[in-house]
Design an enzyme around this catalytic site. Structure first.
Site, PDB file in Angstrom:
ATOM      1  N   CYS A 121       0.836  -1.188   0.000  1.00  0.00           N
ATOM      2  CA  CYS A 121       0.000   0.000   0.000  1.00  0.00           C
ATOM      3  C   CYS A 121       0.873   1.241   0.000  1.00  0.00           C
ATOM      4  O   CYS A 121       2.098   1.169  -0.065  1.00  0.00           O
ATOM      5  CB  CYS A 121      -0.906   0.011   1.233  1.00  0.00           C
ATOM      6  SG  CYS A 121      -1.908  -1.485   1.427  1.00  0.00           S
ATOM      7  N   ARG A 124      -4.793   1.593  -0.666  1.00  0.00           N
ATOM      8  CA  ARG A 124      -4.716   0.151  -0.471  1.00  0.00           C
ATOM      9  C   ARG A 124      -4.620  -0.634  -1.772  1.00  0.00           C
ATOM     10  O   ARG A 124      -5.383  -0.401  -2.709  1.00  0.00           O
ATOM     11  CB  ARG A 124      -5.943  -0.343   0.309  1.00  0.00           C
ATOM     12  CG  ARG A 124      -5.834  -1.823   0.684  1.00  0.00           C
ATOM     13  CD  ARG A 124      -7.060  -2.319   1.404  1.00  0.00           C
ATOM     14  NE  ARG A 124      -6.865  -3.702   1.862  1.00  0.00           N
ATOM     15  CZ  ARG A 124      -7.841  -4.528   2.181  1.00  0.00           C
ATOM     16  NH1 ARG A 124      -9.101  -4.124   2.112  1.00  0.00           N
ATOM     17  NH2 ARG A 124      -7.582  -5.761   2.578  1.00  0.00           N
ATOM     18  N   LEU A 125      -3.666  -1.571  -1.793  1.00  0.00           N
ATOM     19  CA  LEU A 125      -3.615  -2.640  -2.782  1.00  0.00           C
ATOM     20  C   LEU A 125      -4.044  -3.897  -2.037  1.00  0.00           C
ATOM     21  O   LEU A 125      -3.311  -4.412  -1.194  1.00  0.00           O
ATOM     22  CB  LEU A 125      -2.202  -2.797  -3.349  1.00  0.00           C
ATOM     23  CG  LEU A 125      -2.004  -3.894  -4.396  1.00  0.00           C
ATOM     24  CD1 LEU A 125      -2.749  -3.543  -5.681  1.00  0.00           C
ATOM     25  CD2 LEU A 125      -0.521  -4.101  -4.690  1.00  0.00           C
ATOM     26  N   ILE A 164      -4.532  -7.427  -0.860  1.00  0.00           N
ATOM     27  CA  ILE A 164      -3.858  -8.714  -1.032  1.00  0.00           C
ATOM     28  C   ILE A 164      -4.413  -9.747  -0.051  1.00  0.00           C
ATOM     29  O   ILE A 164      -4.632 -10.900  -0.396  1.00  0.00           O
ATOM     30  CB  ILE A 164      -2.335  -8.573  -0.820  1.00  0.00           C
ATOM     31  CG1 ILE A 164      -1.741  -7.534  -1.787  1.00  0.00           C
ATOM     32  CG2 ILE A 164      -1.638  -9.918  -0.970  1.00  0.00           C
ATOM     33  CD1 ILE A 164      -1.807  -7.916  -3.238  1.00  0.00           C
ATOM     34  N   ASN A 185       1.793  -0.441   5.497  1.00  0.00           N
ATOM     35  CA  ASN A 185       2.190  -0.859   4.157  1.00  0.00           C
ATOM     36  C   ASN A 185       3.036  -2.112   4.276  1.00  0.00           C
ATOM     37  O   ASN A 185       4.022  -2.128   5.015  1.00  0.00           O
ATOM     38  CB  ASN A 185       2.998   0.254   3.479  1.00  0.00           C
ATOM     39  CG  ASN A 185       3.670  -0.213   2.191  1.00  0.00           C
ATOM     40  OD1 ASN A 185       3.141  -1.050   1.473  1.00  0.00           O
ATOM     41  ND2 ASN A 185       4.840   0.333   1.908  1.00  0.00           N
ATOM     42  N   GLU A 215       3.340  -6.671   4.203  1.00  0.00           N
ATOM     43  CA  GLU A 215       2.696  -7.940   4.528  1.00  0.00           C
ATOM     44  C   GLU A 215       3.409  -8.561   5.721  1.00  0.00           C
ATOM     45  O   GLU A 215       4.645  -8.585   5.764  1.00  0.00           O
ATOM     46  CB  GLU A 215       2.760  -8.923   3.348  1.00  0.00           C
ATOM     47  CG  GLU A 215       2.182  -8.401   2.041  1.00  0.00           C
ATOM     48  CD  GLU A 215       0.681  -8.176   2.065  1.00  0.00           C
ATOM     49  OE1 GLU A 215       0.018  -8.690   2.993  1.00  0.00           O
ATOM     50  OE2 GLU A 215       0.177  -7.481   1.163  1.00  0.00           O
ATOM     51  N   ASP A 223      -3.808  -8.834   8.435  1.00  0.00           N
ATOM     52  CA  ASP A 223      -2.579  -8.745   9.223  1.00  0.00           C
ATOM     53  C   ASP A 223      -2.467  -7.390   9.913  1.00  0.00           C
ATOM     54  O   ASP A 223      -1.780  -7.261  10.933  1.00  0.00           O
ATOM     55  CB  ASP A 223      -1.347  -9.019   8.354  1.00  0.00           C
ATOM     56  CG  ASP A 223      -1.317  -8.222   7.062  1.00  0.00           C
ATOM     57  OD1 ASP A 223      -2.300  -7.528   6.752  1.00  0.00           O
ATOM     58  OD2 ASP A 223      -0.298  -8.313   6.335  1.00  0.00           O
ATOM     59  N   GLY A 252      14.028 -12.883  -6.604  1.00  0.00           N
ATOM     60  CA  GLY A 252      15.239 -13.454  -6.015  1.00  0.00           C
ATOM     61  C   GLY A 252      16.126 -12.437  -5.335  1.00  0.00           C
ATOM     62  O   GLY A 252      17.276 -12.750  -5.002  1.00  0.00           O
TER      63      GLY A 252
END
Length: 650
Positions: free
Chosen positions: A2, A47-48, A50, A72, A74, A97, A371
């Site tokens: 976010c 907000r995005l 997820i 912002n 996860e 979360d 990665g």
């Protein structure tokens, strides 16, 4: 993922001011927005979605209304934490979360960060304590900027939100420009803006009673070393890496992955194929296709042998992924104005690559695993082994190295390719001429503007502004940490805590969020990073073999072709691919350079660098990029030029 922002002002906070800030972050959170105001404090959020798509709106208030958070990132272990809190009697209204962080803060206060596993930047307004508490994740995956004038305090995920609130902050920090031209990075807490600062990774900030207090809550420990046998450590590395990948797959939307032809992204994809669809700690399986059929995204560079798509295709076929393979070309430079706007600060060609691949991925998924971090954890850069060679070479008398060898090397023409013989020899010889404590910083800046170049490039205004300031000093804190006994560990620590967050991760965050894509890096799980730190150095650099233990892990998952070509790097060839564009960039931006006009740079040196490169006399591709990017940044972010006007100038 976010965009967050907020203010604390004793004169009060207007919702319209917060909305100006959140509007500038709309690309980070296209799914929802919200603002919260409580007298002198205001929080904003884009907000995005997820996790917990229906719930989880922000800013979110705590159970008794005295706390409010904007978050912002996860938290990958939020389900485990939630179960522990519920066992103690805590009840939750959402499945997010975000609410777990609030509950932890209610229980532990600022110490809540010690329980979190993930990537995060958040702010909590604590009305009872009259405190604003900010925190940034362990390794700096999520950004957090702030400004403080002793009375008014503001913060945001991106600098542009602070500028939207207070345009007077458009003042260049000349010392930051000095660092950028020298090192290609701007180490925390400095930014390119004089009154805007970065909260460093692994740090918390408390604003109360009109003052700011910053403290470090986490750092890597490289001692004591793990003394178990190599095969035991290899098995544990495999288990820990799989666990990190599994946690990064926690999502309520489909997940994909970036896939180059390298070891790091290949390992992530191999482990995703093994774990895809496997529940995390008894929770629901991530949605999406059946195991092995998840999407991967690859971008090749059609220059010399830099195209990694053929090797990426082998990995994709091995695991049956739904692979997308595209190629960059020089036309990507047309996106420079948009890229600079999203970055807020000048960067390097890696930004072009990440912008391109993120745009492709966002067409199919909202979350992509990457990665990033493998080089810094397991010693993947040539300079780690090269540092040893410098020590051996330094046995030669100083006079021989400084006068005889140096002159001989000057006769070797530049090959205009990454890691050419002439580049390597100049790198080794130059590092041997400085004290060992200074070599790390010099190893980062060798291909950019060294002291000799700067003496000719800098104008009087920049010379005056940076007089007495050492652009490399910021690196000394982590490189000189007391608990690392081996120089390789000292380099890894400095790279992990400075170069990684202030360069690679900054670019990854901005370029992925420019498209509303959440990028997750399993190797940056802080528990995995701590395990890697305690591995004996010989399992990282073994003679000339880099990533020794990680390569052995890769042999369990990847085809031999991944190891055959050596490390190329995602963006290594892009600067050479742009050779046809440098003439246009020079005419559009450097011939009438505003940095020259304002007295920061000398035009004669800029012109000489350009001419020498185009005449194939000296390979200046890195330096030309820095000059072009700094010039475009200055016009846009300091002078206020729009994306459209910069595009028209080109």
């Amino acid at each position: 993922m976010c965009g967050i922002c907020g203010k604390r002002d004793p004169r009060g906070v207007a919702k319209d001011a917060l909305r100006r800030m959140t509007d500038s972050l709309a690309h980070r959170g296209p799914d929802d927005e919200g603002v919260f105001v409580d007298g002198p404090v205001g929080l904003g959020h884009r907000r995005l979605s997820i996790i917990d798509l229906a719930g989880g709106r922000q800013p979110m208030r705590g159970a008794d209304g005295s706390l409010c958070i904007t978050f912002n990132g996860e938290i990958y272990n939020y389900r485990e934490l939630r179960a522990e809190l519920e066992a103690r009697g805590r009840r939750f209204k959402t499945r997010s979360d975000t609410e777990v962080i609030l509950a932890l803060y209610e229980q532990s206060g600022p110490a809540c960060v010690e329980s979190l596993r993930g990537m995060f930047a958040f702010a909590i307004h604590d009305a009872k304590a009259d405190r604003l508490f900010l925190a940034r994740d362990h390794l700096g995956q999520k950004p957090l900027y702030y400004t403080d004038n002793g009375e008014r305090f503001a913060f945001a995920s991106e600098i542009k939100a602070l500028l939207a609130d207070d345009p007077s902050l458009r003042e260049m920090d000349e010392k930051a420009l000095h660092q950028y031209l020298t090192l290609r990075i701007i180490p925390s807490p400095r930014t390119m803006f004089r009154r805007i600062h970065k909260l460093p990774p692994g740090h918390c900030l408390v604003h109360e009673n009109g003052s700011v207090t910053i403290s470090r809550y986490w750092g890597l420990s490289y001692e004591p070393k793990d003394v178990r046998r190599e095969d035991e450590l290899l098995d544990e590395l495999d288990e820990r890496a799989q666990d990190a990948v599994r946690h990064c797959m926690v999502s309520d939307v489909p997940v994909g992955a970036f896939l180059s032809g390298g070891l790091d992204s290949g390992l992530v994809v191999g482990m995703m194929a093994k774990q895809f669809g496997t529940p995390v700690s008894g929770s629901e399986a991530p949605p999406g296709p059946t195991a092995g059929a998840f999407p991967t995204f690859s971008a090749g560079i059609p220059y010399a042998d830099y195209d990694e798509n053929p090797v990426a295709a082998l990995v994709s076929r091995r695991y049956g992924t739904s692979g997308t393979f595209e190629k960059l070309d020089a036309s990507i430079v047309r996106m420079l104005p948009e890229i600079v706007w999203h970055l807020d600060e000048p960067a390097d060609p890696l930004s072009l690559c990440n912008y391109f691949i993120s745009g492709i991925a966002r067409g199919e998924v909202k979350v992509a695993l990457t990665g990033d971090g493998g080089d810094e954890l397991f010693a993947g850069y040539d300079r780690y082994s090269g540092y040893r060679y410098v020590d051996y070479y330094s046995i030669l008398p100083l006079f021989v190295r400084e006068h005889l060898v140096r002159r001989l090397i000057d006769f070797i023409p530049d090959r205009f390719s990454q890691k050419s013989l002439s580049q390597k020899l100049r790198w080794v010889n130059r590092l041997s001429l400085v004290d060992s404590d200074c070599r790390y910083a010099r190893s980062l800046g060798h291909f950019f503007f060294t002291e000799e170049f700067r003496d000719e490039l800098y104008g009087s205004r920049l010379e005056s502004a940076v007089a007495g300031f050492d652009p490399e000093e910021a690196l000394a804190h982590y490189f000189g940490a007391e608990d690392e006994r081996d120089v390789i560990d000292r380099m890894l620590n400095a790279d992990t805590m400075i170069r990684l967050p202030d360069h690679s991760l900054m670019i990854l965050d901005r370029m992925s969020m420019a498209h509303g894509l959440e990028a997750r890096a399993p190797f940056l799980d802080h528990e995995l990073a701590q395990f890697a730190a305690t591995l004996p150095v010989r399992f990282k650099v073994n003679g000339s073999r880099l990533r020794h233990l990680q390569r052995r892990l890769g042999e369990r998952y990847l085809p031999n072709e991944v190891f055959a070509g050596g490390k190329r790097g995602f963006s290594s060839g892009i600067s050479y691919l742009l050779n046809t564009e440098y003439g246009r960039l020079f005419s559009a931006f450097l011939r009438d350079s505003h940095l020259v006009r304002e007295g920061y740079l000398q035009f004669a040196t800029v012109k000489r660098i350009f001419d020498e490169h185009l005449d194939h006399e000296v390979d200046h591709h890195n330096r030309l990029w820095l000059l072009c990017h700094a010039e475009i940044w200055y016009r846009m972010m300091i002078e206020g030029a729009t994306v459209e006007s910069i595009r028209a100038a080109r």
